[in-house]
Design a protein around this motif. Structure first.
Motif, PDB file in Angstrom:
ATOM      1  N   THR A  25      23.128  58.209 -27.135  1.00 14.99           N
ATOM      2  CA  THR A  25      24.198  59.147 -26.752  1.00 14.99           C
ATOM      3  C   THR A  25      23.459  60.222 -26.757  1.00 14.99           C
ATOM      4  OG1 THR A  25      26.723  59.883 -27.524  1.00 14.99           O
ATOM      5  CG2 THR A  25      24.822  59.675 -28.876  1.00 14.99           C
ATOM      6  N   VAL A  26      24.575  61.205 -25.878  1.00 12.10           N
ATOM      7  CA  VAL A  26      23.700  62.631 -25.630  1.00 12.10           C
ATOM      8  C   VAL A  26      25.234  62.831 -26.666  1.00 12.10           C
ATOM      9  CG1 VAL A  26      23.195  64.457 -25.314  1.00 12.10           C
ATOM     10  CG2 VAL A  26      22.475  62.462 -24.191  1.00 12.10           C
ATOM     11  N   ASP A  27      25.083  64.073 -27.906  1.00 13.84           N
ATOM     12  CA  ASP A  27      26.177  64.585 -28.707  1.00 13.84           C
ATOM     13  C   ASP A  27      26.401  66.348 -27.693  1.00 13.84           C
ATOM     14  OD1 ASP A  27      24.474  66.791 -30.035  1.00 13.84           O
ATOM     15  OD2 ASP A  27      24.121  65.673 -31.411  1.00 13.84           O
ATOM     16  N   ALA A  28      27.778  66.704 -28.624  1.00 15.58           N
ATOM     17  CA  ALA A  28      28.619  67.577 -28.448  1.00 15.58           C
ATOM     18  C   ALA A  28      26.742  69.217 -28.347  1.00 15.58           C
ATOM     19  CB  ALA A  28      29.782  68.211 -28.775  1.00 15.58           C
ATOM     20  N   PHE A  29      26.242  69.352 -28.788  1.00 21.39           N
ATOM     21  CA  PHE A  29      25.122  70.267 -28.913  1.00 21.39           C
ATOM     22  C   PHE A  29      24.372  69.561 -28.311  1.00 21.39           C
ATOM     23  CE2 PHE A  29      27.849  68.995 -32.727  1.00 21.39           C
ATOM     24  CZ  PHE A  29      28.389  71.039 -32.952  1.00 21.39           C
ATOM     25  N   GLY A  30      24.281  68.750 -27.601  1.00 20.47           N
ATOM     26  CA  GLY A  30      22.519  68.391 -26.251  1.00 20.47           C
ATOM     27  C   GLY A  30      21.692  68.011 -27.135  1.00 20.47           C
ATOM     28  N   ASP A  74      27.899  58.685 -32.663  1.00 20.48           N
ATOM     29  CA  ASP A  74      28.397  59.136 -31.785  1.00 20.48           C
ATOM     30  C   ASP A  74      27.536  60.208 -33.150  1.00 20.48           C
ATOM     31  OD1 ASP A  74      27.994  62.049 -30.192  1.00 20.48           O
ATOM     32  OD2 ASP A  74      29.833  61.740 -29.555  1.00 20.48           O
ATOM     33  N   ALA A  75      26.797  61.755 -33.084  1.00 16.84           N
ATOM     34  CA  ALA A  75      27.031  62.411 -34.374  1.00 16.84           C
ATOM     35  C   ALA A  75      28.207  63.594 -34.691  1.00 16.84           C
ATOM     36  CB  ALA A  75      25.560  63.078 -33.173  1.00 16.84           C
ATOM     37  N   LEU A  76      28.326  63.991 -35.689  1.00 18.22           N
ATOM     38  CA  LEU A  76      28.794  64.857 -36.086  1.00 18.22           C
ATOM     39  C   LEU A  76      28.231  66.409 -36.499  1.00 18.22           C
ATOM     40  CD1 LEU A  76      30.406  62.139 -38.814  1.00 18.22           C
ATOM     41  CD2 LEU A  76      31.220  63.564 -36.532  1.00 18.22           C
ATOM     42  N   PRO A  77      28.702  66.990 -36.564  1.00 21.92           N
ATOM     43  CA  PRO A  77      28.620  68.367 -36.372  1.00 21.92           C
ATOM     44  C   PRO A  77      28.066  69.107 -37.828  1.00 21.92           C
ATOM     45  CG  PRO A  77      30.773  68.938 -35.699  1.00 21.92           C
ATOM     46  CD  PRO A  77      30.634  67.847 -36.142  1.00 21.92           C
ATOM     47  N   GLY A 113      39.314  47.722 -28.289  1.00 23.54           N
ATOM     48  CA  GLY A 113      38.677  48.267 -26.704  1.00 23.54           C
ATOM     49  C   GLY A 113      37.924  49.135 -26.592  1.00 23.54           C
ATOM     50  N   ILE A 114      37.578  49.879 -27.002  1.00 23.60           N
ATOM     51  CA  ILE A 114      37.076  51.265 -26.853  1.00 23.60           C
ATOM     52  C   ILE A 114      35.599  51.085 -25.750  1.00 23.60           C
ATOM     53  CG2 ILE A 114      35.509  53.343 -27.591  1.00 23.60           C
ATOM     54  CD1 ILE A 114      36.276  52.163 -31.166  1.00 23.60           C
ATOM     55  N   GLU A 115      36.237  51.483 -24.964  1.00 22.95           N
ATOM     56  CA  GLU A 115      34.807  52.281 -23.580  1.00 22.95           C
ATOM     57  C   GLU A 115      34.433  54.146 -24.306  1.00 22.95           C
ATOM     58  OE1 GLU A 115      33.409  51.800 -20.299  1.00 22.95           O
ATOM     59  OE2 GLU A 115      34.912  49.910 -21.155  1.00 22.95           O
ATOM     60  N   HIS A 116      35.353  54.636 -24.536  1.00 21.16           N
ATOM     61  CA  HIS A 116      34.031  55.788 -24.455  1.00 21.16           C
ATOM     62  C   HIS A 116      34.185  56.194 -25.860  1.00 21.16           C
ATOM     63  CE1 HIS A 116      33.511  55.947 -20.135  1.00 21.16           C
ATOM     64  NE2 HIS A 116      34.523  55.809 -20.145  1.00 21.16           N
ATOM     65  N   LEU A 117      33.503  57.141 -26.935  1.00 18.57           N
ATOM     66  CA  LEU A 117      33.819  57.595 -28.159  1.00 18.57           C
ATOM     67  C   LEU A 117      33.395  58.956 -27.783  1.00 18.57           C
ATOM     68  CD1 LEU A 117      34.102  58.002 -31.207  1.00 18.57           C
ATOM     69  CD2 LEU A 117      32.170  56.216 -31.156  1.00 18.57           C
ATOM     70  N   LEU A 118      33.492  59.395 -28.166  1.00 17.17           N
ATOM     71  CA  LEU A 118      32.721  61.398 -28.060  1.00 17.17           C
ATOM     72  C   LEU A 118      33.531  61.850 -28.911  1.00 17.17           C
ATOM     73  CD1 LEU A 118      33.177  62.053 -23.938  1.00 17.17           C
ATOM     74  CD2 LEU A 118      30.828  61.604 -25.603  1.00 17.17           C
ATOM     75  N   ALA A 119      32.350  62.595 -29.573  1.00 23.53           N
ATOM     76  CA  ALA A 119      32.622  63.701 -30.667  1.00 23.53           C
ATOM     77  C   ALA A 119      32.189  64.643 -30.473  1.00 23.53           C
ATOM     78  CB  ALA A 119      31.503  63.554 -31.970  1.00 23.53           C
ATOM     79  N   ASP A 120      33.995  65.887 -30.351  1.00 28.32           N
ATOM     80  CA  ASP A 120      33.756  67.255 -29.771  1.00 28.32           C
ATOM     81  C   ASP A 120      32.793  68.166 -31.522  1.00 28.32           C
ATOM     82  OD1 ASP A 120      35.352  68.088 -31.566  1.00 28.32           O
ATOM     83  OD2 ASP A 120      37.240  67.506 -29.902  1.00 28.32           O
ATOM     84  N   ALA A 265      29.523  62.270 -19.784  1.00 22.87           N
ATOM     85  CA  ALA A 265      29.484  63.721 -19.219  1.00 22.87           C
ATOM     86  C   ALA A 265      29.788  64.660 -20.653  1.00 22.87           C
ATOM     87  CB  ALA A 265      30.397  64.016 -18.227  1.00 22.87           C
ATOM     88  N   ARG A 266      29.077  65.480 -20.763  1.00 23.51           N
ATOM     89  CA  ARG A 266      29.693  66.513 -21.170  1.00 23.51           C
ATOM     90  C   ARG A 266      29.573  67.956 -20.729  1.00 23.51           C
ATOM     91  NH1 ARG A 266      30.812  65.109 -26.465  1.00 23.51           N
ATOM     92  NH2 ARG A 266      28.963  63.615 -27.124  1.00 23.51           N
ATOM     93  N   GLY A 267      30.745  68.677 -20.340  1.00 19.55           N
ATOM     94  CA  GLY A 267      31.008  69.849 -19.851  1.00 19.55           C
ATOM     95  C   GLY A 267      30.631  69.744 -18.379  1.00 19.55           C
TER      96      GLY A 267
END
Length: 289
Positions: A25-30, A74-77, A113-120, A265-267
């Motif tokens: 993945t690519v996280d919320a901070f790139g 995904d990664a957390l802050p 049934g998870i299709e997407h997991l995104l941490a903000d 996608a991120r933004g």
């Protein structure tokens, strides 16, 4: 035929190229992350390694006692990670949170049934579910789109009263700067969810898109059915609809077709990872606007 080229973004270091890529993945901070093992997971807990590539810097984090058979990362802050099993078995917990040293901290359930997991950027988790979750036996996933805290607290779910079609399968999900954007089967509306839970819906002319990039009143839809799998449609958001102004085909940096891929996608950015999933490439709607 109009084409749009991806550009190289991040690559798994060669030293890890022969390992088994469970997820990336690519996280919320790139930052780009790969979840790696030496073999495919089975029923028993296993150790895994997260390789992080951040502007050329490389870090490795060893995760212990991972339980997910179909893992999503995904990664957390705070430097930790979340790993979810896309399928929830037996009604137990299937999401694990790991601290920055890779040690399991806690676990919880978010539905099958998870299709997407995104941490903000705050560490909240946005989950989009595919049809077997939406229509299955696990009530946690029936809404199709949900927001959870990183400790497992249910924060929000898509209201059943949302206009423009039934949520049967979350095809695309994007989180960025306190908002989430989704596109889902059957009618493929574009839905924006703000941090306060308010929802706005636009009609979309694009069916089957697997990712949506958003920027300053515009949206790009990537993907589709059959021969449209590499389609890129740029639209302007009007009061009620996403109005297309450019149809293109997204291609690799060398001009070749994307082929089998993972995409998120991120933004304003689309991130595409072609088989064998060792490199991420990107396209930026903000630069194209």
């Amino acid at each position: 035929m109009h084409t749009t080229s991806l550009t190289p973004y991040a690559r798994l270091p060669h030293a890890h190229a022969q390992r088994h890529v469970l997820h990336s993945t690519v996280d919320a901070f790139g930052r780009a992350h790969w979840l790696l093992t030496d073999r495919a997971p089975g029923d028993n807990p296993y150790d895994a390694t997260v390789v992080t590539v951040d502007a050329g810097r490389i870090e490795e984090t060893r995760l212990s006692a991972v339980t997910a058979r179909y893992p999503m990362l995904d990664a957390l802050p705070d430097g930790g990670f979340v790993v979810a099993d896309a399928r929830r078995r037996g009604g137990g917990d299937h999401v694990q949170v790991f601290d920055p040293l890779g040690r399991p901290s806690w676990s919880f359930a978010v539905g099958d049934g998870i299709e997407h997991l995104l941490a903000d950027e705050t560490g909240d988790l946005w989950l989009g579910y595919f049809d077997e979750g939406v229509f299955g036996d696990d009530p946690l996933s029936h809404a199709g789109l949900r927001r959870w805290s990183s400790t497992g607290e249910a924060l929000w779910e898509l209201p059943r009263s949302t206009a423009d079609g039934c949520m049967a399968d979350c095809y695309a999900l994007n989180t960025w700067q306190g908002e989430a954007w989704a596109c889902y089967y059957t009618d493929f509306p574009l839905v924006r969810v703000r941090g306060d839970g308010s929802v706005r819906v636009w009609d979309s002319p694009v069916a089957g898109a697997r990712a949506t990039a958003v920027h300053s009143g515009g949206v790009a839809f990537f993907g589709g059915y059959g021969q449209e799998k590499d389609r890129l449609v740029l639209c302007t958001l009007t009061e009620r609809t996403a109005a297309p102004y450019l149809h293109s085909t997204l291609v690799r940096p060398d001009g070749s077709p994307v082929g089998s891929r993972r995409v998120l996608a991120r933004g304003p950015r689309l991130y595409v990872q072609a088989e064998p999933y060792t490199a991420w490439e990107t396209w930026d709607l903000a630069a194209a606007a």
